[in-house]
Scaffold this motif. Structure first.
Motif, PDB file in Angstrom:
ATOM      1  N   HIS A   1       0.835  -1.201   0.000  1.00  0.00           N
ATOM      2  CA  HIS A   1       0.000   0.000   0.000  1.00  0.00           C
ATOM      3  C   HIS A   1       0.872   1.254   0.000  1.00  0.00           C
ATOM      4  O   HIS A   1       0.571   2.244  -0.679  1.00  0.00           O
ATOM      5  CB  HIS A   1      -0.925   0.006   1.201  1.00  0.00           C
ATOM      6  N   ALA A   2       1.958   1.221   0.768  1.00  0.00           N
ATOM      7  CA  ALA A   2       2.844   2.380   0.851  1.00  0.00           C
ATOM      8  C   ALA A   2       3.492   2.671  -0.504  1.00  0.00           C
ATOM      9  O   ALA A   2       3.628   3.837  -0.892  1.00  0.00           O
ATOM     10  CB  ALA A   2       3.915   2.145   1.912  1.00  0.00           C
ATOM     11  N   VAL A   3       3.870   1.630  -1.245  1.00  0.00           N
ATOM     12  CA  VAL A   3       4.475   1.824  -2.568  1.00  0.00           C
ATOM     13  C   VAL A   3       3.492   2.516  -3.509  1.00  0.00           C
ATOM     14  O   VAL A   3       3.851   3.460  -4.225  1.00  0.00           O
ATOM     15  CB  VAL A   3       4.931   0.464  -3.156  1.00  0.00           C
ATOM     16  N   GLU A   4       2.245   2.070  -3.500  1.00  0.00           N
ATOM     17  CA  GLU A   4       1.241   2.648  -4.402  1.00  0.00           C
ATOM     18  C   GLU A   4       0.947   4.109  -4.048  1.00  0.00           C
ATOM     19  O   GLU A   4       0.802   4.950  -4.938  1.00  0.00           O
ATOM     20  CB  GLU A   4      -0.048   1.820  -4.365  1.00  0.00           C
ATOM     21  N   ILE A   5       0.863   4.419  -2.752  1.00  0.00           N
ATOM     22  CA  ILE A   5       0.595   5.801  -2.340  1.00  0.00           C
ATOM     23  C   ILE A   5       1.780   6.698  -2.694  1.00  0.00           C
ATOM     24  O   ILE A   5       1.604   7.800  -3.227  1.00  0.00           O
ATOM     25  CB  ILE A   5       0.287   5.871  -0.833  1.00  0.00           C
ATOM     26  N   CYS A   6       3.002   6.236  -2.413  1.00  0.00           N
ATOM     27  CA  CYS A   6       4.193   7.048  -2.695  1.00  0.00           C
ATOM     28  C   CYS A   6       4.338   7.333  -4.180  1.00  0.00           C
ATOM     29  O   CYS A   6       4.750   8.429  -4.566  1.00  0.00           O
ATOM     30  CB  CYS A   6       5.439   6.344  -2.162  1.00  0.00           C
ATOM     31  N   ARG A   7       3.997   6.355  -5.025  1.00  0.00           N
ATOM     32  CA  ARG A   7       4.078   6.575  -6.468  1.00  0.00           C
ATOM     33  C   ARG A   7       3.129   7.689  -6.889  1.00  0.00           C
ATOM     34  O   ARG A   7       3.452   8.504  -7.747  1.00  0.00           O
ATOM     35  CB  ARG A   7       3.753   5.283  -7.220  1.00  0.00           C
ATOM     36  N   GLU A   8       1.950   7.743  -6.281  1.00  0.00           N
ATOM     37  CA  GLU A   8       0.984   8.790  -6.632  1.00  0.00           C
ATOM     38  C   GLU A   8       1.423  10.166  -6.138  1.00  0.00           C
ATOM     39  O   GLU A   8       1.148  11.171  -6.771  1.00  0.00           O
ATOM     40  CB  GLU A   8      -0.391   8.462  -6.033  1.00  0.00           C
ATOM     41  N   LEU A   9       2.094  10.224  -4.985  1.00  0.00           N
ATOM     42  CA  LEU A   9       2.435  11.511  -4.381  1.00  0.00           C
ATOM     43  C   LEU A   9       3.683  12.143  -4.970  1.00  0.00           C
ATOM     44  O   LEU A   9       3.873  13.350  -4.842  1.00  0.00           O
ATOM     45  CB  LEU A   9       2.638  11.341  -2.865  1.00  0.00           C
ATOM     46  N   LYS A  10       4.546  11.357  -5.595  1.00  0.00           N
ATOM     47  CA  LYS A  10       5.824  11.870  -6.091  1.00  0.00           C
ATOM     48  C   LYS A  10       5.591  12.984  -7.108  1.00  0.00           C
ATOM     49  O   LYS A  10       4.837  12.828  -8.056  1.00  0.00           O
ATOM     50  CB  LYS A  10       6.621  10.742  -6.724  1.00  0.00           C
ATOM     51  N   GLY A  11       6.210  14.138  -6.860  1.00  0.00           N
ATOM     52  CA  GLY A  11       6.098  15.275  -7.761  1.00  0.00           C
ATOM     53  C   GLY A  11       4.957  16.230  -7.439  1.00  0.00           C
ATOM     54  O   GLY A  11       4.866  17.294  -8.050  1.00  0.00           O
ATOM     55  N   MET A  12       4.081  15.876  -6.508  1.00  0.00           N
ATOM     56  CA  MET A  12       2.958  16.760  -6.161  1.00  0.00           C
ATOM     57  C   MET A  12       3.434  17.914  -5.283  1.00  0.00           C
ATOM     58  O   MET A  12       4.443  17.821  -4.590  1.00  0.00           O
ATOM     59  CB  MET A  12       1.902  15.991  -5.365  1.00  0.00           C
ATOM     60  N   LYS A  13       2.679  19.003  -5.315  1.00  0.00           N
ATOM     61  CA  LYS A  13       2.880  20.068  -4.340  1.00  0.00           C
ATOM     62  C   LYS A  13       2.412  19.556  -2.978  1.00  0.00           C
ATOM     63  O   LYS A  13       1.540  18.695  -2.901  1.00  0.00           O
ATOM     64  CB  LYS A  13       2.112  21.313  -4.735  1.00  0.00           C
ATOM     65  N   LEU A  14       2.979  20.102  -1.909  1.00  0.00           N
ATOM     66  CA  LEU A  14       2.716  19.574  -0.566  1.00  0.00           C
ATOM     67  C   LEU A  14       1.249  19.709  -0.177  1.00  0.00           C
ATOM     68  O   LEU A  14       0.653  18.754   0.316  1.00  0.00           O
ATOM     69  CB  LEU A  14       3.613  20.275   0.451  1.00  0.00           C
ATOM     70  N   GLU A  15       0.647  20.859  -0.414  1.00  0.00           N
ATOM     71  CA  GLU A  15      -0.758  21.058  -0.031  1.00  0.00           C
ATOM     72  C   GLU A  15      -1.671  20.129  -0.826  1.00  0.00           C
ATOM     73  O   GLU A  15      -2.639  19.580  -0.294  1.00  0.00           O
ATOM     74  CB  GLU A  15      -1.159  22.520  -0.245  1.00  0.00           C
ATOM     75  N   GLU A  16      -1.361  19.933  -2.093  1.00  0.00           N
ATOM     76  CA  GLU A  16      -2.144  19.042  -2.937  1.00  0.00           C
ATOM     77  C   GLU A  16      -2.032  17.598  -2.440  1.00  0.00           C
ATOM     78  O   GLU A  16      -3.019  16.863  -2.398  1.00  0.00           O
ATOM     79  CB  GLU A  16      -1.619  19.147  -4.375  1.00  0.00           C
ATOM     80  N   ALA A  17      -0.842  17.208  -2.018  1.00  0.00           N
ATOM     81  CA  ALA A  17      -0.629  15.845  -1.526  1.00  0.00           C
ATOM     82  C   ALA A  17      -1.356  15.614  -0.206  1.00  0.00           C
ATOM     83  O   ALA A  17      -1.957  14.550   0.010  1.00  0.00           O
ATOM     84  CB  ALA A  17       0.863  15.583  -1.349  1.00  0.00           C
ATOM     85  N   LYS A  18      -1.328  16.620   0.669  1.00  0.00           N
ATOM     86  CA  LYS A  18      -2.035  16.470   1.955  1.00  0.00           C
ATOM     87  C   LYS A  18      -3.543  16.371   1.738  1.00  0.00           C
ATOM     88  O   LYS A  18      -4.220  15.562   2.380  1.00  0.00           O
ATOM     89  CB  LYS A  18      -1.696  17.656   2.866  1.00  0.00           C
ATOM     90  N   GLU A  19      -4.053  17.157   0.804  1.00  0.00           N
ATOM     91  CA  GLU A  19      -5.489  17.096   0.490  1.00  0.00           C
ATOM     92  C   GLU A  19      -5.845  15.730  -0.107  1.00  0.00           C
ATOM     93  O   GLU A  19      -6.883  15.150   0.212  1.00  0.00           O
ATOM     94  CB  GLU A  19      -5.851  18.221  -0.477  1.00  0.00           C
TER      95      GLU A  19
END
Length: 153
Positions: A30-48
């Motif tokens: 699960h952590a691998v799949e989430i990290c792949r999605e978050l890579k390159g995002m802005k911080l506020e966008e990732a937290k949302e």
């Protein structure tokens, strides 16, 4: 505790902020799949994004570990996905920790971007299940290490 080497090399330490979570009791897949999605995002966008996953309003596409994973509504370009709530909570805490480290260093919190985020399998927590005739079966719980590096965009 031993000094940890990050999987990301950088020239100037003053322009980045790092944070890590060790031996988190979450699924490494699960952590691998989430990290792949978050890579390159802005911080506020990732937290949302993570908050929506926790509320089960937005699925995480499972692209690598997707055998027998059902389809979810709202995914573009991919069909199979899940709502890994527990992993999203732990990764959100690590992101907030990295944000606090960035503010302490004096970086602009509005322009932070996730430069690097990765997950690695940690040491399993050993356990046993008692079985018939005095035997036992190993039942180990996986752990995961998360690394986050933020930089100004």
């Amino acid at each position: 505790m031993a000094k940890i080497k990050y999987a990301y090399k950088v020239e100037d330490e003053a322009k980045i902020a790092k944070a890590a979570g060790f031996r988190l009791q979450i699924s490494p897949k699960h952590a691998v799949e989430i990290c792949r999605e978050l890579k390159g995002m802005k911080l506020e966008e990732a937290k949302e994004y993570l908050k929506e996953v926790i509320q089960m309003k937005r699925p995480v596409p499972f692209k690598r570990y997707n055998r027998k994973v059902g389809h979810r509504r709202g995914l573009k370009g991919w069909d199979s996905g899940r709502y890994p709530v527990k992993a999203a909570k732990h990764i959100l805490k690590v992101l907030e920790n990295a944000e606090a480290n960035a503010e302490y260093k004096g970086l602009d919190a509005e322009n932070l971007k996730i430069i690097h985020i990765s997950s690695h399998r940690g040491q399993p927590i050993r356990g046993w299940i008692p079985r018939a005739f005095g035997r036992a079966t190993p039942f180990n719980r996986p752990t995961t290490h998360i690394q986050v590096v933020l930089g100004e965009a």
